[in-house]
Design an enzyme around this catalytic site. Structure first.
Site, mmCIF file in Angstrom:
data_model
loop_
_atom_site.group_PDB
_atom_site.id
_atom_site.type_symbol
_atom_site.label_atom_id
_atom_site.label_comp_id
_atom_site.label_asym_id
_atom_site.label_seq_id
_atom_site.Cartn_x
_atom_site.Cartn_y
_atom_site.Cartn_z
ATOM 1 N N HIS A 1 0.832 -1.212 0.000
ATOM 2 C CA HIS A 1 0.000 0.000 0.000
ATOM 3 C C HIS A 1 0.867 1.263 0.000
ATOM 4 C CE1 HIS A 1 -3.045 2.931 0.979
ATOM 5 N NE2 HIS A 1 -2.363 3.282 2.053
ATOM 6 N N HIS B 1 0.976 4.720 -2.505
ATOM 7 C CA HIS B 1 1.375 6.112 -2.261
ATOM 8 C C HIS B 1 2.593 6.569 -3.068
ATOM 9 C CE1 HIS B 1 -1.540 7.264 0.751
ATOM 10 N NE2 HIS B 1 -1.336 6.128 1.398
ATOM 11 N N GLU C 1 -6.717 8.935 -0.566
ATOM 12 C CA GLU C 1 -6.801 7.488 -0.299
ATOM 13 C C GLU C 1 -7.851 6.798 -1.178
ATOM 14 O OE1 GLU C 1 -4.887 5.574 1.314
ATOM 15 O OE2 GLU C 1 -3.922 6.696 2.934
ATOM 16 N N SER D 1 -3.851 0.423 -4.480
ATOM 17 C CA SER D 1 -3.112 -0.711 -3.913
ATOM 18 C C SER D 1 -4.016 -1.889 -3.581
ATOM 19 C CB SER D 1 -2.363 -0.267 -2.651
ATOM 20 O OG SER D 1 -3.284 0.154 -1.660
HETATM 21 FE FE LIG Z 1 -2.520 5.187 2.938
#
Ligand SMILES: [Fe+2]
Length: 297
Positions: A162, A167, A208, A227
């Protein structure tokens, strides 16, 4: 309301100095002593780190690298179809390894010349003011552990997949990176916990779990979607609402399920204007006005 502590397994240090990561009873790795020991070792690395020392590297096993290979391959194909253009550009610039887990210093070395971001190690949850505030300094708190090998395409908590494939891919592109920095400055600017929670929810529903309309369809731009092997396929059938800062800032969410409500921007420039504009100007007073506008509506 959300409880950020639900995001990560708690990490405790016993009286004997030993670090233990407390996995939930339904965590895929909870019954695997070898995995538990790995999690404790990797958490110890972050807990033992101080800012005046190099970021520690984790001695990943072949099994862990294999998990990365499987997830990388699957997400690469999904990003080609479902990631927004800016994320695809960031991904191309970052040139992530697909055959091994990159160490956090390697991620920093790749990101720094692109947008100046660096990765620093987190054992688990980082307090909100530290996590978001550090974004203003272009520093990203990142976990280092990877999900359990029995279910390589699922994790109940944010892991290095993730942090990096979600990110870092986005932090590699300059307009994204500026958005993260603006979020960090907003978090530093506001004083009340309520205002910080509002900023955090806007972050949640944008960086997010944000989605954006592009010429070839609805795309994901949030790292949580980018992700997630499963959720990135589901967002197009979610309850989609127009980008709306007051609504995003008060919308409750549950991190343990796919998001039932998402906010869709009409374009990437709308994300930068509306979400970025909010982060650039947010104060305790402006957020209070936004909050009351929702309750009146
Ligand atoms: Fe995050």
């Amino acid at each position: 309301m959300f409880n950020e502590g639900q995001l990560y397994a708690p990490v405790v240090t016993g009286a004997d100095g030993l670090v233990e990561v407390e996995l939930d009873a339904d965590h895929p790795g909870v019954g695997d002593p070898e995995y538990r020991a790995r999690r404790n070792t990797i958490a110890s690395l972050a807990l033992g780190w101080t800012d005046d020392h190099p970021v520690p590297v984790a001695d990943y096993t072949d099994e862990e690298h294999e998990v990365w290979r499987v997830v990388s391959r699957e997400l690469e194909a999904k990003h080609a179809r479902l990631a927004c253009q800016a994320a695809r550009e960031g991904r191309a610039l970052l040139e992530l390894p697909t055959d091994h887990i990159p160490q956090l210093p390697d991620v920093s070395a790749a990101l720094a010349p692109l947008t100046g971001f660096t990765y620093i190690p987190a054992a688990g949850v980082v307090p909100s003011r530290d996590f978001y505030g550090s974004l203003a300094d272009r520093r990203f708190w990142s976990t280092q552990y990877i999900r359990h090998h029995s279910v390589p395409l699922y994790t109940p908590e944010p892991d290095v997949v993730h942090e990096v494939i979600g990110h870092a891919v986005t932090l590699a592109e300059s307009s994204y990176a500026d958005l993260y920095v603006a979020a960090g400055r907003a978090a530093r600017r506001v004083e009340s916990d309520e205002a910080l929670a509002f900023v955090a929810r806007v972050f949640w529903f944008s960086l997010e779990f944000g989605v954006v309309h592009e010429s070839d369809g609805l795309k994901a731009y949030g790292a949580g979607l980018l992700s997630s092997y499963g959720e990135i396929e589901e967002f197009r059938s979610t309850d989609l609402r127009r980008l709306d800062i007051p609504a995003m800032g008060v919308q409750a969410y549950d991190i343990t399920h796919y998001q039932p409500v998402l906010f869709a921007a009409q374009s990437w420039s709308e994300v930068l204007d509306v979400v970025g504009g909010f982060f650039d100007s947010a104060t305790d007073a402006s957020i209070e006005t936004l909050r009351s506008s929702v309750s009146v509506a």
